[in-house]
Design an enzyme around this catalytic site. Structure first.
Site, short mmCIF file in Angstrom:
data_model
loop_
_atom_site.label_atom_id
_atom_site.label_comp_id
_atom_site.label_asym_id
_atom_site.label_seq_id
_atom_site.Cartn_x
_atom_site.Cartn_y
_atom_site.Cartn_z
CB VAL A 105 -0.86 -0.19 1.25
CG1 VAL A 105 -1.92 1.37 1.28
CG2 VAL A 105 -1.86 -1.22 1.29
CE LYS A 118 -11.49 7.32 5.97
NZ LYS A 118 -12.76 7.26 5.25
CE1 TYR A 149 -3.45 -0.07 5.44
CE2 TYR A 149 -1.28 -0.16 7.00
CZ TYR A 149 -1.74 -0.03 5.78
OH TYR A 149 -1.09 -0.08 4.57
#
Lengths: 173, 173
Positions: A105, A118, A149
């Site tokens: 990510v 997000k 997270y």
């Protein structure tokens, strides 16, 4: 080594809310000059690699990255249409039924703080949970992003289950 | 979300020692009536499922287990030749290059304590590291088996990296 024991396979309000809100979020992103992609056909792997390195990931062979992406079930990236380059990326591997792990990510530092990470993570979780029915979703997070997270619904060490990583070096010392 | 930062891609003494000792270990197992398999062709999935349940895993649809195994890169099981049934099992999913996660490690309670789990795990790690060059190997361990995996070279939360698991329930409460 256990499953995560999430036996409840119906959607919760949270997933419904996210699934309902995502089209609007990506419509807004589009008006701001971003596009969402779900394959790596037009993804500039060398540029992606420079983003990985810019956030502190180890530099990896683009040819190996390509092989990894070919073995990746779910992949998302956001393109900045002005430059046609990727500015955000996330992927998940797994068995397609029970388990998925989210890797890599990343958001280009120049584009951080505007919600791309997000949006991408919510879209990826929605794809896994709502589209594929995969409820055991894990990831390995550095300390500085644990809060990010957690806000997305991830928990560290739930029910005493520990994420462990192989390290032959560690074993030797 | 980060890679595990293991940039050292040469084999360590530990991997060499394990790779060298494995053929002898499995030769001994064979004389004791066990056989190692690397595909699920002759694997009795219903029996495997009863072993999963007997150690506390949630009961899963055998059809879904089959789909999961079809999406599993590395799979090992030990057959007790007398019954032709599986008595130990482990598998790993991943991207085939950088990352692998080990799931569903199980030994039939009637066959525990004779080294089958250790032999299977060492064989699986050897396949991932030595054969495939995959160094980022993770797993999620219940508290009671953390020591078992630590002895095999796994570390919990190395360098502050946390294993996290998605739970929409957790988020809601």
């Amino acid at each position: 080594m256990d499953e995560f024991r999430l036996t409840e396979h119906k959607l919760f309000d949270r997933e419904r809310e996210i699934a309902d809100s995502l089209p609007a979020i990506f419509a807004i992103l589009q008006t701001r000059g971003f596009n969402l992609h779900r394959t790596f056909t037009n993804l500039d792997l060398n540029h992606l690699n420079t983003i990985f390195v810019s956030v502190g990931f180890p530099k990896r062979d683009p040819e190996k990255i390509k092989i990894a992406l070919q073995h990746t079930d779910s992949l998302l990236w956001i393109e900045y249409t002005k430059t046609q380059k990727p500015v955000a990326f996330a992927r998940a591997t797994g068995d397609g039924v029970f388990n998925a792990i989210i890797w890599d990510v990343v958001v280009d530092p120049s584009f951080q703080g505007i919600g791309l990470g997000k949006a991408l993570m919510e879209r990826l979780v929605e794809e896994l949970v709502v589209e594929k029915g995969i409820w055991n979703i894990g990831l390995y997070a550095e300390g500085r992003v644990v809060g990010f997270y957690r806000d997305l619904g991830f928990a560290a060490d739930p029910d005493g289950i520990r994420g462990m990583v192989y390290s032959s070096k560690q074993k030797k010392t």
